[in-house]
Design an enzyme around this catalytic site. Structure first.
Site, PDB file in Angstrom:
ATOM      1  N   ASN A 178      54.658 -26.849  44.516  1.00  0.00           N
ATOM      2  CA  ASN A 178      54.243 -26.780  45.920  1.00  0.00           C
ATOM      3  C   ASN A 178      54.527 -28.095  46.663  1.00  0.00           C
ATOM      4  O   ASN A 178      54.039 -28.311  47.756  1.00  0.00           O
ATOM      5  CB  ASN A 178      52.746 -26.452  46.008  1.00  0.00           C
ATOM      6  CG  ASN A 178      51.878 -27.494  45.303  1.00  0.00           C
ATOM      7  OD1 ASN A 178      52.375 -28.541  44.880  1.00  0.00           O
ATOM      8  ND2 ASN A 178      50.596 -27.217  45.172  1.00  0.00           N
ATOM      9  N   HIS A 230      53.672 -31.163  45.640  1.00  0.00           N
ATOM     10  CA  HIS A 230      52.715 -32.264  45.469  1.00  0.00           C
ATOM     11  C   HIS A 230      53.343 -33.449  44.717  1.00  0.00           C
ATOM     12  O   HIS A 230      54.269 -33.285  43.929  1.00  0.00           O
ATOM     13  CB  HIS A 230      51.397 -31.795  44.809  1.00  0.00           C
ATOM     14  CG  HIS A 230      51.463 -31.499  43.353  1.00  0.00           C
ATOM     15  ND1 HIS A 230      50.637 -30.576  42.739  1.00  0.00           N
ATOM     16  CD2 HIS A 230      52.227 -32.004  42.345  1.00  0.00           C
ATOM     17  CE1 HIS A 230      50.894 -30.539  41.453  1.00  0.00           C
ATOM     18  NE2 HIS A 230      51.847 -31.389  41.188  1.00  0.00           N
ATOM     19  N   GLU A 271      47.888 -32.656  46.937  1.00  0.00           N
ATOM     20  CA  GLU A 271      48.308 -31.283  47.186  1.00  0.00           C
ATOM     21  C   GLU A 271      48.671 -31.124  48.667  1.00  0.00           C
ATOM     22  O   GLU A 271      48.333 -31.974  49.489  1.00  0.00           O
ATOM     23  CB  GLU A 271      47.150 -30.339  46.829  1.00  0.00           C
ATOM     24  CG  GLU A 271      46.699 -30.414  45.375  1.00  0.00           C
ATOM     25  CD  GLU A 271      47.646 -29.710  44.397  1.00  0.00           C
ATOM     26  OE1 GLU A 271      48.856 -29.594  44.689  1.00  0.00           O
ATOM     27  OE2 GLU A 271      47.173 -29.293  43.323  1.00  0.00           O
ATOM     28  N   ASP A 324      47.446 -40.521  38.161  1.00  0.00           N
ATOM     29  CA  ASP A 324      46.286 -39.642  38.296  1.00  0.00           C
ATOM     30  C   ASP A 324      45.620 -39.328  36.963  1.00  0.00           C
ATOM     31  O   ASP A 324      46.146 -39.651  35.888  1.00  0.00           O
ATOM     32  CB  ASP A 324      46.694 -38.344  39.015  1.00  0.00           C
ATOM     33  CG  ASP A 324      48.011 -37.764  38.500  1.00  0.00           C
ATOM     34  OD1 ASP A 324      48.478 -38.182  37.426  1.00  0.00           O
ATOM     35  OD2 ASP A 324      48.569 -36.904  39.174  1.00  0.00           O
TER      36      ASP A 324
HETATM   37  C1  F6R Z   1      51.564 -36.095  36.953  1.00  0.00           C
HETATM   38  C2  F6R Z   1      51.598 -35.768  38.372  1.00  0.00           C
HETATM   39  C3  F6R Z   1      52.130 -34.468  38.903  1.00  0.00           C
HETATM   40  C4  F6R Z   1      53.389 -33.987  38.202  1.00  0.00           C
HETATM   41  C5  F6R Z   1      53.846 -32.655  38.771  1.00  0.00           C
HETATM   42  C6  F6R Z   1      55.035 -32.094  38.036  1.00  0.00           C
HETATM   43  O1  F6R Z   1      51.006 -37.361  36.751  1.00  0.00           O
HETATM   44  O2  F6R Z   1      51.175 -36.571  39.120  1.00  0.00           O
HETATM   45  O3  F6R Z   1      52.390 -34.611  40.280  1.00  0.00           O
HETATM   46  O4  F6R Z   1      54.390 -34.939  38.325  1.00  0.00           O
HETATM   47  O5  F6R Z   1      52.810 -31.730  38.717  1.00  0.00           O
HETATM   48  O6  F6R Z   1      54.651 -31.774  36.733  1.00  0.00           O
HETATM   49  P1  F6R Z   1      55.702 -31.339  35.630  1.00  0.00           P
HETATM   50  O7  F6R Z   1      56.541 -32.529  35.342  1.00  0.00           O
HETATM   51  O8  F6R Z   1      54.868 -30.922  34.445  1.00  0.00           O
HETATM   52  O9  F6R Z   1      56.479 -30.215  36.211  1.00  0.00           O
END
Ligand code: F6R
Length: 262
Positions: free
Chosen positions: A136, A138, A143, A67
């Site tokens: 959450n 995701h 989301e 992303d």
């Molecule tokens: C990042 C992504 C997100 C993260 C998620 C966890 O490319 O796609 O889904 O993997 O938000 O983020 P952290 O590792 O910062 O807790």
């Protein structure tokens, strides 16, 4: 779904890195699916060290990131392109043209997303997709309520995700509320999936993903439907799971069968 519970975040990073090392040694032209966020940083550091030690090469590999923020160009310090360059790509021998991240500065998000999907297909599909998990549930920026069959597209971030990522932006700085993300259907086409989760803040999402129903309200729960998905957790991230003893028993049995122990 394979559940691996390790003692701490360091072990999670090492385990994750080993999966990439094994893949690259088996298949030097592998297509890697990569993620940003805090969780994979230690894994990337481990890969850099092992590249420097001559254990692996990325020369023939290619990569696709999950992303990018819509509205940030690749040279913006908070863009995921910038993150990947500084955390990994600049320190290894991957060819820059083989690294793919959705273009956050696009004027035409629709065709950028379609092209991204086409590029993944052209590369032969993703061999190993690395994922983190949001508080959450995701994955990527899919989301809760995202279609479980979704493709790469524009997604609105939840206020919770915006708040969780606020720490990276200075006060008053433009913080995007939109993203370009691989869809859940896109992620599910990866041949293997490796989700890493560390820390107590992830424990509720991990529980819902592993032991809850497959439901759009927890996008990571779709991994229950993937034939080769592995979740690597530290004790804190696993702390809300009901069946920890069973998952550990299965892993001991797997080890025993693999290595012929008692
Ligand atoms: C990042 C992504 C997100 C993260 C998620 C966890 O490319 O796609 O889904 O993997 O938000 O983020 P952290 O590792 O910062 O807790």
């Amino acid at each position: 779904m394979q559940i691996i519970i390790l003692e701490n975040a360091d072990q999670v990073a090492q385990y994750g890195a080993q999966q990439f090392v094994d893949l690259l040694n088996r298949q030097p032209d592998a297509v890697l699916g990569l993620a940003t966020g805090s969780t994979p940083v230690a894994l990337y550091q481990n890969l850099i060290q092992r590249y420097q030690a001559g254990e692996i090469s990325f020369e023939r590999a290619s990569s696709f990131n999950l992303d990018e923020y819509l509205g940030l160009a690749g040279d913006h310090p908070q863009s995921y392109r910038h993150f990947m360059n500084s955390q990994l790509f600049n320190h290894i021998d991957i060819a820059p043209q083989n690294t793919h991240i959705p273009d956050g500065s696009t004027e035409d998000p629709l065709s950028t997303c379609e092209q991204y999907e086409a590029d993944i297909v052209k590369a032969g599909g993703i061999d190993l997709q690395l994922l983190g998990i949001g508080r959450n549930g995701h994955i990527g920026f899919n989301e809760p309520s995202s279609s479980l069959a979704s493709r790469t597209r524009v997604k609105t971030l939840t206020p919770d995700t915006v708040a969780a990522n606020q720490r990276f932006f200075s006060e008053g700085e433009f913080q995007p509320r939109l993203s370009l993300t691989m869809g859940i259907g896109t992620i599910m086409e990866a041949r293997r999936i490796l989700l890493l989760a560390t820390g107590e803040t992830k424990s509720a999402a991990v529980r819902e993903a592993v032991e809850g129903p497959v439901a759009a309200r927890c996008p990571a729960s779709i991994l229950q439907m993937h034939p080769r998905a592995t979740l690597v957790l530290d004790r804190a991230a696993a702390s809300a799971l009901k069946d920890v003893e069973f998952y550990e028993y299965i892993e001991r049995e797997n080890e025993r069968l693999l290595h012929g122990g008692e």
